[in-house]
Enzyme design. Sequence first.
Site, PDB file in Angstrom:
ATOM      1  N   SER A 125      48.721  46.149  63.988  1.00 10.50           N
ATOM      2  CA  SER A 125      48.827  46.808  62.805  1.00 10.50           C
ATOM      3  C   SER A 125      47.580  46.836  61.926  1.00 10.50           C
ATOM      4  CB  SER A 125      50.007  46.479  61.922  1.00 10.50           C
ATOM      5  OG  SER A 125      50.223  47.000  60.908  1.00 10.50           O
ATOM      6  N   TYR A 149      56.107  39.951  58.581  1.00 13.11           N
ATOM      7  CA  TYR A 149      55.880  40.927  59.546  1.00 13.11           C
ATOM      8  C   TYR A 149      54.628  40.848  60.334  1.00 13.11           C
ATOM      9  CZ  TYR A 149      54.620  45.554  61.409  1.00 13.11           C
ATOM     10  OH  TYR A 149      54.173  46.506  62.317  1.00 13.11           O
ATOM     11  N   LYS A 153      52.232  40.096  63.739  1.00 18.12           N
ATOM     12  CA  LYS A 153      51.369  40.635  64.648  1.00 18.12           C
ATOM     13  C   LYS A 153      50.086  39.988  64.937  1.00 18.12           C
ATOM     14  CE  LYS A 153      53.538  44.659  64.870  1.00 18.12           C
ATOM     15  NZ  LYS A 153      54.023  45.176  66.254  1.00 18.12           N
TER      16      LYS A 153
HETATM   17  P1  NAD Z   1      60.289  51.662  65.120  1.00 16.75           P
HETATM   18  O1  NAD Z   1      61.377  50.621  64.623  1.00 16.75           O
HETATM   19  O2  NAD Z   1      60.697  53.203  65.026  1.00 16.75           O
HETATM   20  O3  NAD Z   1      60.324  51.623  66.772  1.00 16.75           O
HETATM   21  C1  NAD Z   1      60.569  50.358  67.577  1.00 16.75           C
HETATM   22  C2  NAD Z   1      61.560  50.300  68.789  1.00 16.75           C
HETATM   23  O4  NAD Z   1      61.731  49.040  69.123  1.00 16.75           O
HETATM   24  C3  NAD Z   1      62.991  50.930  67.999  1.00 16.75           C
HETATM   25  O5  NAD Z   1      63.320  51.995  68.765  1.00 16.75           O
HETATM   26  C4  NAD Z   1      63.794  49.582  68.129  1.00 16.75           C
HETATM   27  O6  NAD Z   1      65.157  49.924  68.395  1.00 16.75           O
HETATM   28  C5  NAD Z   1      62.882  48.966  69.258  1.00 16.75           C
HETATM   29  N1  NAD Z   1      63.370  47.425  69.394  1.00 16.75           N
HETATM   30  C6  NAD Z   1      63.091  46.628  68.522  1.00 16.75           C
HETATM   31  N2  NAD Z   1      63.072  45.252  68.839  1.00 16.75           N
HETATM   32  C7  NAD Z   1      63.689  45.408  70.168  1.00 16.75           C
HETATM   33  C8  NAD Z   1      64.368  44.528  71.118  1.00 16.75           C
HETATM   34  N3  NAD Z   1      64.338  43.191  70.862  1.00 16.75           N
HETATM   35  N4  NAD Z   1      64.561  44.999  72.463  1.00 16.75           N
HETATM   36  C9  NAD Z   1      64.575  46.347  72.626  1.00 16.75           C
HETATM   37  N5  NAD Z   1      63.964  47.432  71.810  1.00 16.75           N
HETATM   38  C10 NAD Z   1      63.782  46.656  70.462  1.00 16.75           C
HETATM   39  O7  NAD Z   1      58.937  51.415  64.942  1.00 16.75           O
HETATM   40  P2  NAD Z   1      57.765  52.093  65.224  1.00 16.75           P
HETATM   41  O8  NAD Z   1      57.232  52.776  63.633  1.00 16.75           O
HETATM   42  O9  NAD Z   1      57.796  53.246  66.166  1.00 16.75           O
HETATM   43  O10 NAD Z   1      56.684  51.119  65.331  1.00 16.75           O
HETATM   44  C11 NAD Z   1      56.399  50.681  66.821  1.00 16.75           C
HETATM   45  C12 NAD Z   1      55.417  49.758  66.904  1.00 16.75           C
HETATM   46  O11 NAD Z   1      54.211  50.105  66.287  1.00 16.75           O
HETATM   47  C13 NAD Z   1      56.026  48.442  66.240  1.00 16.75           C
HETATM   48  O12 NAD Z   1      55.460  47.296  67.138  1.00 16.75           O
HETATM   49  C14 NAD Z   1      55.321  48.372  64.976  1.00 16.75           C
HETATM   50  O13 NAD Z   1      55.250  46.938  64.292  1.00 16.75           O
HETATM   51  C15 NAD Z   1      54.150  48.906  65.048  1.00 16.75           C
HETATM   52  N6  NAD Z   1      53.330  49.798  64.050  1.00 16.75           N
HETATM   53  C16 NAD Z   1      53.767  50.627  63.459  1.00 16.75           C
HETATM   54  C17 NAD Z   1      53.529  51.199  62.164  1.00 16.75           C
HETATM   55  C18 NAD Z   1      54.227  52.310  61.462  1.00 16.75           C
HETATM   56  O14 NAD Z   1      53.818  52.664  60.456  1.00 16.75           O
HETATM   57  N7  NAD Z   1      55.114  52.910  61.997  1.00 16.75           N
HETATM   58  C19 NAD Z   1      52.192  50.969  61.899  1.00 16.75           C
HETATM   59  C20 NAD Z   1      51.646  49.716  62.721  1.00 16.75           C
HETATM   60  C21 NAD Z   1      52.255  49.256  63.552  1.00 16.75           C
HETATM   61  C1  WQD Z   2      50.893  53.415  51.304  1.00 14.24           C
HETATM   62  C2  WQD Z   2      50.515  53.687  49.916  1.00 14.24           C
HETATM   63  C3  WQD Z   2      51.628  52.079  48.425  1.00 14.24           C
HETATM   64  C4  WQD Z   2      55.388  53.962  48.877  1.00 14.24           C
HETATM   65  C5  WQD Z   2      53.049  49.803  55.495  1.00 14.24           C
HETATM   66  C6  WQD Z   2      52.890  48.407  56.092  1.00 14.24           C
HETATM   67  C7  WQD Z   2      51.996  48.251  57.424  1.00 14.24           C
HETATM   68  C8  WQD Z   2      52.111  49.418  58.472  1.00 14.24           C
HETATM   69  C9  WQD Z   2      52.286  50.872  57.630  1.00 14.24           C
HETATM   70  C10 WQD Z   2      53.788  48.851  60.229  1.00 14.24           C
HETATM   71  C11 WQD Z   2      50.496  52.112  49.213  1.00 14.24           C
HETATM   72  C12 WQD Z   2      52.155  53.526  47.880  1.00 14.24           C
HETATM   73  C13 WQD Z   2      54.195  53.626  48.878  1.00 14.24           C
HETATM   74  C14 WQD Z   2      56.187  54.532  47.461  1.00 14.24           C
HETATM   75  C15 WQD Z   2      53.794  54.462  46.688  1.00 14.24           C
HETATM   76  N1  WQD Z   2      53.557  49.363  59.119  1.00 14.24           N
HETATM   77  N2  WQD Z   2      53.423  53.914  47.832  1.00 14.24           N
HETATM   78  N3  WQD Z   2      55.136  54.683  46.483  1.00 14.24           N
HETATM   79  O1  WQD Z   2      51.772  49.425  52.590  1.00 14.24           O
HETATM   80  O2  WQD Z   2      49.937  50.918  53.849  1.00 14.24           O
HETATM   81  O3  WQD Z   2      51.813  49.962  54.996  1.00 14.24           O
HETATM   82  O4  WQD Z   2      53.332  50.751  56.729  1.00 14.24           O
HETATM   83  O5  WQD Z   2      52.866  47.924  60.478  1.00 14.24           O
HETATM   84  O6  WQD Z   2      52.068  47.250  58.175  1.00 14.24           O
HETATM   85  O7  WQD Z   2      52.551  47.389  55.249  1.00 14.24           O
HETATM   86  O8  WQD Z   2      52.104  51.996  53.683  1.00 14.24           O
HETATM   87  O9  WQD Z   2      53.373  53.875  53.244  1.00 14.24           O
HETATM   88  O10 WQD Z   2      54.254  51.646  52.359  1.00 14.24           O
HETATM   89  O11 WQD Z   2      52.099  52.770  51.246  1.00 14.24           O
HETATM   90  O12 WQD Z   2      53.106  54.628  45.725  1.00 14.24           O
HETATM   91  O13 WQD Z   2      57.125  54.862  47.342  1.00 14.24           O
HETATM   92  O14 WQD Z   2      51.675  54.243  49.304  1.00 14.24           O
HETATM   93  O15 WQD Z   2      51.691  51.101  47.190  1.00 14.24           O
HETATM   94  O16 WQD Z   2      49.331  52.372  48.394  1.00 14.24           O
HETATM   95  P1  WQD Z   2      51.355  50.586  53.796  1.00 14.24           P
HETATM   96  P2  WQD Z   2      53.275  52.543  52.600  1.00 14.24           P
END
Ligand code: NAD
Ligand code: WQD
Length: 335
Positions: A125, A149, A153
């Site tokens: 991330s 969190y 990572k």
């Molecule tokens: P999500 O929660 O929608 O999907 C994760 C899936 O993993 C879920 O279906 C959950 O049930 C499953 N899971 C969690 N722990 C588990 C376990 N111990 N065993 C089996 N299954 C398990 O999340 P996402 O948005 O799809 O994110 C996927 C990956 O990408 C994650 O590692 C997240 O940290 C990373 N990521 C997501 C974002 C984002 O904004 N969505 C951004 C950066 C990184």
């Molecule tokens: C985006 C912008 C907020 C909500 C997070 C995690 C990151 C990654 C993606 C998994 C910021 C603003 C938000 C609201 C707002 N996930 N905001 N009102 O914080 O960039 O990233 O999700 O890895 O780890 O930290 O995403 O969508 O929460 O925020 O003003 O109700 O929107 O302040 O500027 P962020 P976000």
Amino acid sequence: MSKVLITGGAGYVGSHTYLSLIDAGYEPIIVDNFSNSKEKVLQSLSKITKEKVNFKEGDICDYHFLNSVIKKNSISSVMHFAALKSVEDSINNPLLYYKNNVEGLINLLKTMNDNGCNKLIFSSSACVYGISSDVPVKENSNKDFVNPYGHTKIICEDIIKNISLNSELNFINLRYFNPIGCHESEEIGEDPKGKISNLMPCVADTAIGNQPFVKIFGNNYDTRDGTGVRDFIHIMDIAEGHLAALDIIKKEKVNCAINLGTGKGISVLEVINAYQKVSEKKIRYEFFPERKGDIGEIYADVTLAKKKLKWQARRDIIDMCQSSWAWKKRNPYGY
Ligand code: NAD
Ligand code: WQD
């Protein structure tokens, strides 16, 4: 056909990537414990692809479960999405996050090693860059964390890198920026469980009338309109980025982190304006103090992704809002 294990494949990013893998002729196998997703996703995947989903329910922290899936299917490549991802939840339940995310990875690496499986694409991330990076942020920028969190990572990336030094492991740590939107079928999309905290689901909820206004956290950042700037990227661009990463690690040793972003920063107000245009709904907002731990501006340097993966994001913010809005209209109260 080449089999690919997708941990967490019932979740948001994993389910969209599953569809890109099927399109490209791969044979993905999903494992998930539904801790943050619903079984219904599998029916939707099946409906879109007209194929039964190869799925095993279980926890990646369970060695015997994971080992049997990898062994029985002769898996040689893994996309590791399974993790808990809520920043707020991780602050309230840090040990749960360390246990699930770090132990889950260790278990996966052990089962991969025990079965001669050595290709790994890990969901990292942009949060590994912490709060003090210059933009656009490059992969070799300092890493730091502001919540458990984000720390998981960094720990996972470090474990993967260290293990690769003395083994055959070939990995890419994909650092996603802010994925939004849904698949063009509108059958699957972003469906957060519990309290919504990310921007896009809040904007969608406001447009549909589930909440009266968007709380904008901070309007005094050193950005073009004072609101936070992020690198929002369409979920299908993220999915295609995984495909590009898989194609490369099947051919050559890569072993590095790569940003998946558009390379372009978009402000919170710009997102709201784009969503208003697309939805033709008035989206009210009010300004609130900055969220603790938030950074003003972050977006990706995408040079490495272009060079190593031969990939770049193709969809713009209007595409992202259109697909989010289509999904929201179909699922106004969730999936
Ligand atoms: P999500 O929660 O929608 O999907 C994760 C899936 O993993 C879920 O279906 C959950 O049930 C499953 N899971 C969690 N722990 C588990 C376990 N111990 N065993 C089996 N299954 C398990 O999340 P996402 O948005 O799809 O994110 C996927 C990956 O990408 C994650 O590692 C997240 O940290 C990373 N990521 C997501 C974002 C984002 O904004 N969505 C951004 C950066 C990184
Ligand atoms: C985006 C912008 C907020 C909500 C997070 C995690 C990151 C990654 C993606 C998994 C910021 C603003 C938000 C609201 C707002 N996930 N905001 N009102 O914080 O960039 O990233 O999700 O890895 O780890 O930290 O995403 O969508 O929460 O925020 O003003 O109700 O929107 O302040 O500027 P962020 P976000």
